[in-house]
Each structure stands twice: as C-alpha cells, then as structure tokens.
Design a protein around this motif. Sequence first.
Motif, PDB file in Angstrom:
ATOM      1  N   CYS A  19       0.843  -1.210   0.000  1.00  0.00           N
ATOM      2  CA  CYS A  19       0.000   0.000   0.000  1.00  0.00           C
ATOM      3  C   CYS A  19       0.875   1.256   0.000  1.00  0.00           C
ATOM      4  O   CYS A  19       0.628   2.217  -0.746  1.00  0.00           O
ATOM      5  N   ARG A  20       1.882   1.251   0.871  1.00  0.00           N
ATOM      6  CA  ARG A  20       2.770   2.414   0.928  1.00  0.00           C
ATOM      7  C   ARG A  20       3.455   2.648  -0.420  1.00  0.00           C
ATOM      8  O   ARG A  20       3.529   3.781  -0.915  1.00  0.00           O
ATOM      9  N   ARG A  45       0.913   3.933  -3.104  1.00  0.00           N
ATOM     10  CA  ARG A  45       0.454   5.309  -2.871  1.00  0.00           C
ATOM     11  C   ARG A  45       1.597   6.320  -3.111  1.00  0.00           C
ATOM     12  O   ARG A  45       1.380   7.388  -3.704  1.00  0.00           O
ATOM     13  N   GLU A  88      -3.938  10.583  -3.379  1.00  0.00           N
ATOM     14  CA  GLU A  88      -3.984   9.515  -2.377  1.00  0.00           C
ATOM     15  C   GLU A  88      -4.213  10.112  -0.996  1.00  0.00           C
ATOM     16  O   GLU A  88      -3.958  11.299  -0.771  1.00  0.00           O
ATOM     17  N   GLU A  89      -4.710   9.229  -0.063  1.00  0.00           N
ATOM     18  CA  GLU A  89      -4.878   9.626   1.337  1.00  0.00           C
ATOM     19  C   GLU A  89      -3.775   8.984   2.175  1.00  0.00           C
ATOM     20  O   GLU A  89      -3.158   7.993   1.767  1.00  0.00           O
ATOM     21  N   ASP A  90      -3.589   9.523   3.380  1.00  0.00           N
ATOM     22  CA  ASP A  90      -2.520   8.991   4.240  1.00  0.00           C
ATOM     23  C   ASP A  90      -3.016   7.918   5.221  1.00  0.00           C
ATOM     24  O   ASP A  90      -2.281   7.459   6.080  1.00  0.00           O
ATOM     25  N   TYR A  91      -4.301   7.509   5.134  1.00  0.00           N
ATOM     26  CA  TYR A  91      -4.861   6.573   6.126  1.00  0.00           C
ATOM     27  C   TYR A  91      -4.344   5.150   5.894  1.00  0.00           C
ATOM     28  O   TYR A  91      -4.633   4.524   4.880  1.00  0.00           O
ATOM     29  N   ILE A  92      -3.563   4.683   6.819  1.00  0.00           N
ATOM     30  CA  ILE A  92      -3.118   3.278   6.869  1.00  0.00           C
ATOM     31  C   ILE A  92      -3.148   2.877   8.341  1.00  0.00           C
ATOM     32  O   ILE A  92      -2.487   3.514   9.168  1.00  0.00           O
ATOM     33  N   ALA A  93      -3.912   1.878   8.700  1.00  0.00           N
ATOM     34  CA  ALA A  93      -4.021   1.465  10.115  1.00  0.00           C
ATOM     35  C   ALA A  93      -4.170  -0.053  10.216  1.00  0.00           C
ATOM     36  O   ALA A  93      -4.702  -0.694   9.306  1.00  0.00           O
ATOM     37  N   HIS A 149      -5.955  -3.003  12.445  1.00  0.00           N
ATOM     38  CA  HIS A 149      -7.006  -3.321  13.417  1.00  0.00           C
ATOM     39  C   HIS A 149      -6.771  -4.758  13.927  1.00  0.00           C
ATOM     40  O   HIS A 149      -6.985  -5.713  13.189  1.00  0.00           O
TER      41      HIS A 149
END
Length: 726
Positions: free
Chosen positions: A258-259, A262, A324-329, A331
Amino acid sequence: MDILIHKLTCSSCGNIFNEPKILPCLHTFCKNCIEAFMAEGSAFCPVCNKKIGMRHIDELSDNVFLHSAFDMLALMKDRESFNCDVCDPGDSNSVAFFRCPECMQYLCELHGSAHLKARATKSHQLFTIDQLLSSWNLAHLNRPACCSQHFKEHLSSFCEQCDYPVCNICIVNEHKGHPHMAIDHASNIFKPTTSNLIGEAKPRIIELRDAISGIEEMCKNISENADLALDDIEECFNRQINTLMERRKQLVTEVQTCRMERLEALHEQRDRLQMRLLSVSEMYSFVNDAVKNGNAADYLDIKNAINEQLQAIIKHKEELDVVEEDYIAFHPNDIATQVAIKFLGYIDTRYAYPPLCTAEGPGLEIARRVEPTVFTVLTKDKKGKLLTRGSDNIEVIIEGKGRKDVQIIDNEDGSYTVTYIPIPISENVVHIYVKGLPILGSPFRVPFNVRDYTNITSPLIILGRYGLNIGEFRSPSGVAIDDKRCLLAVCDRDNIRIQIFDLASYEHVSSIDVSGHMQDGPFDIAIDGKGRLLTTDPKGNGIFVFDGDGNMLYKIGSRGQEAGQFGGLCYIAVDNANNIYICDSDNSRIQVFEERGTLVDCYGNYGNEMRQFNLPAGISIGSNSNIYIADRGNHRIQILDSNGQFIHAFGVRGSLNGEFDFPHGIATDVQNNVIVADHYNTRLQIFNSEGEIIHKIDNIILPHCVACDRCGHIYVTTKDNRIYVF
C-alpha cells in the motif's frame, strides 16, 4: 545379615530397635520414637496412620518376637559371648555349644551331653551353634516368656476367663478360680484359627501387591500421556505460531505494498505538476517582462500569442488535489483473537469411572420378543458428571450369547447405544463393563416377555400341605418375592416362622423362627432392596425387620390408634427407595415410614368415599410408584399416586367379572397389571393398569395374599394351607 539388620531396624529413627514396642496396628517402633511422636501431638501410626488409642506408652506390649532375631544377630557378631544357662556364672568353660529349643536353653558340651541322657530330656533335639547360624531358623532361638506381674516367672498357663497367658503365681492369686489350661494346649487350640486367618489374609497381600503394581503402571501411563499431551501442545502452538507468523508476513506485505503504490502515485503526480509549474513559470516570466519592459511595437507583435497562451493557462484545469490519502491502520481484532485462543485446544483430564457409570432404556427393563432391543450406557466421571466424549472401552456380555450378537455404537458424546436380541428364557442377564470393570447395577436381570395371563388354566405347581415339617404350613398368609436373590418368602403364621424357597427349583432354602419376637406368628411380609425381611403380626404390635439371614434388626411402631401405631391386622409393601407402606386395616388408613421407621405420611379413614377405606386388606406399589389398595369392606380397588392422592377406583360387590366379594390380597407386575385375591369368590382376578379385566382364575380355596415376580408368575396363599403358583 543385611536382611536381619533390616528386620531389626526401626523405620522411624533408622537405628536398631531399642526397647521395641508393638502398636495396636502391629507395627513396631522404639519406645523413645513412640514417646517422641506422641509428645508432638501425633496419636497415629507413622506407617498406616491408624489411631494408637493408648494414653500411656506402658500400655503397649514389648515386641518379644524380635528377641530371637536379636539373639541371631548377636550370635553372628560374637558367638563366644553366649554362655551355658546351666553352668555357674563365671565358669570359664561355660561357652554355649548347643541350644535346646524345647527348654529354651543354651548348653555347653558337657551339659548338652547330659541333657541327651537325662530321662526327662533325652527326647529333646539339640542344635549346635553352627547349625543355628546356618539354618537361620529363629524359632530355635525363642526365649522363655515371663510374667509381667511376677518377675522371672514363666508363663505356663492360659486363663480362659481373662483370655491371656498367666504364670503359676497368677493362678493362685489374681486368677484364682478362673478356668485355665496349659499354655501349649491353648496355643494348639487357637493357632488353627489364626492359621486359617493367615491363609485368608494371604490373597489380600497378593491383591495389594497387584493394586500397587496397577498404581505404578497407572503412574507410568499418566507420565507418558502427560508427556504426549505436552508434545501435542508444543506441536499445536508451534503450528499456530507459524500460522500467526505467516499472517504477520501477509499483513506486513499489505502495508508495504500500500505504501509503495500510494507513494508511487503521489510521486508521479508531483513530477507532473512540477513540470507544469516550470513551463507556466517560464512563460509567465517572459510575458511579464514583455509587458513591463518591451516597447509597444514588440508587444503588439506578439500580443495575440501572449493572450492565447495566458488564456490557455487560465482555462487549463490541472489535477491539483492529492490523488492519495494517508490513512493506513492495523485493526488487531483482539476479541476474535481472544475467543480463538480460548478455544485453541483444551486439557481433557476427565475419565470414565465404572462404579458411577449407568445404563438405562427398555433393553434393561423387559425383553418382550425375540427382536432387537436397545439400551444406552452413560459414562460418568468420578464426580458423577456425564462425559462429553467417546472412545472408552465398553463391553456388553449377554449370558448365553456371543459378543458378536451385541452391537455397540459410540455416540461420541459420552453415551453408547447398545442393541441386542434377547434369548427366550425367563430372564436375560446383561453384564456391562467399562474399561474391564462392571458399571453401577451390573449385571442387569431382564425378564423375557411379560406373562400372557389369558392362557392360565391351572397351577404350575402347588407347594406344601398342613403340617409342622419343613415345606408344610399352618395358616400361611403373607407372601413376598426377592427377585434379586430369586427367593420366595412365606409367612407360616401358626408355625410362627418364615419359610424361604428357591424360585427356580421351589426347594426349601431356610426357615426363620420368629417365636422370640412375635408370639402370634408373622402375618404379612415384604422384602426391601437391601434384602431385609419386613413382617407384621396379626395383632398390630409393630413392624419387625430381619436381615437376610433371619437376624432381628429392629422393630417399628406399636399397637394403638395414634399416627405411627397399628390397630391390628396390617398388610405391608415397600417401594424402590425402601420406604415402608402399611395398610393399617383395623384403623382403615395407610401409613408410610422411611426405612428406619420415621413416620412420613398417614392418610385415610373409615368410609366409602375416595381415599376412605373399610378394613383394607392388601397393598402393592407399582413400578409407576402408584399405590394399589384392596379396599376389602368396600369391595373395590383404590389407586393412589405416590403422594397418596386419589387417581382411580374400580370394582363393586358381586360375583361377575370385575366385581369382588371382600378382596384380601393384591399384587402388581412389572407392567402394573393388578392381581387381586377375590377371597369369597374363591378366585384370582387380573386387571390391566386401567382396571379392565384381563383374566380370572377360578376354584382357588379362599385366596388370601398374593405376590408376583418379574416374569409374571403369581404366588397365592390359600385357606387349605398351600401355596399355588401360576
């Protein structure tokens, strides 16, 4: 010598015994050791943990049986220290050479030769010290037993009254007038009993050794199974760890991918915008210089081109928003993980405990036909809780059938379904084993095919006649069946005895003389689940309880009209819980007692309404726990539930089918069919559980009491002093 030293070593202190004392449990310790652990507050044997029960150590006996062993050890260490018991003390030639076991004396060579020549002792057998050391026969070294009351006096007699050995002084003093016998004679009398007990105890030693071997084998198996379980845990968790690491790798790869994707998209957008910015900036700078610094002619020459480019810049819409968005988390989903871990294997330590395992189902109740019948085995642990897994070793054996004739299905939930085809004999004996041991209630005796009463026309056999001899009767009354031991019990009233017969052969087994307890003889009888005989007398003096051997155990109640008392004639029955039901005829009521005689319930009175009675003369408890009562004076049968509540009644006075003329006795079979002794109609009538007549048997001379066994055979006492079996 090592064996001998071990025999003479105290297990408490580890030293050679010093003043050895015998505890009541027959274990031996030094006197000082016993004093030590009694002083510490312990009143129990360190070996077997049995209570000592002595307040003072002097109450304990010396272990004289070790004296011979001590002497053997001393002989082995220094034989020269043993002197002749006949020579004068200090005689240099008095070293012992012989021993006479009979006289219990050490003898030198001189006195040994004289011993063999003397008239009184020439028959004695002497052993040399060398022979004693080579034979190791400790009996040849026994010392004289001396009286504890009269020092150095030998114990020569046995007091029969006080039951212990005494000396000659005791006989003329403390034990004067007591019967006594020579001590050797007493020993010869009592030793055979002890020898028999030793013989009976020896198998117990073998059993204990086998049990210890079994425990050691079980300990070994537990350790091996524990090691296997630990290996399985290690393997399981290593497998799960590998799975977790693989999942971790997948998650890390997803994040990195993903990184990378993006960043690559953003870098591409940035490069594109930077090139555009450079192009626009250069043109902007050129146009700005032309406008500000150029002459009019030059400006006007390129005016149209400048305006066209500027309009193109203004109109062109660049992709200025970040693509792109910076949301990577991550769970973790901890709840699901915890749930999964909770169910990630479990340790199963519960096992089937045969004495608490049970079986139930129609296949253990009644075998009706030669066709498959089924029952279920329930495996339970030591706490009586049902197991939830299968795979236990279940074995079912039907006497007279092969193992192949029995089908066992493991339901894998702790239960096993067993199917077999009964044998058409009076009863099928079913043995059920779990891990080689019988379960609770095994063997089960399953009667085959409940009786078809409709084809009864005549007795199978008639027992007895009038008389005093064995197998003869005078006014027989109550009759009862012991299905477990296959016995028939009959109250032989005027002979004041109970006669017992074998149900298979109808041969007389034994007689119980009750004249010492009830002068008017036994009237009615029942046999409870513990094999005890409960009987009443004709005058209502109480319930007399005997064990299976005819020994009187206790008496319940007395004559009277109060609750717990009896008015006269009493009929008796017991249920599966050994509760006692009394049909108190003269008081026209029913009384219920627990097995030790505590009154549980009392109901009914004189009358003809429901739960009222008129001289009731018979009671039976059905397999459904209902209470069946022959309500004699009302010429009917009343049925009550186990709490004494009215359910149903049938019958009126008359001689037609289903009618009665003073019914006297009543019994129920395993299907709750009702058999009634219809006294003055001289017949038996048989009804189903709803009170509908099935069959009648005529021409029975004043039938009195009746009983029914598991196979549906009927036993009835009659006025002509006989027992009719149908």
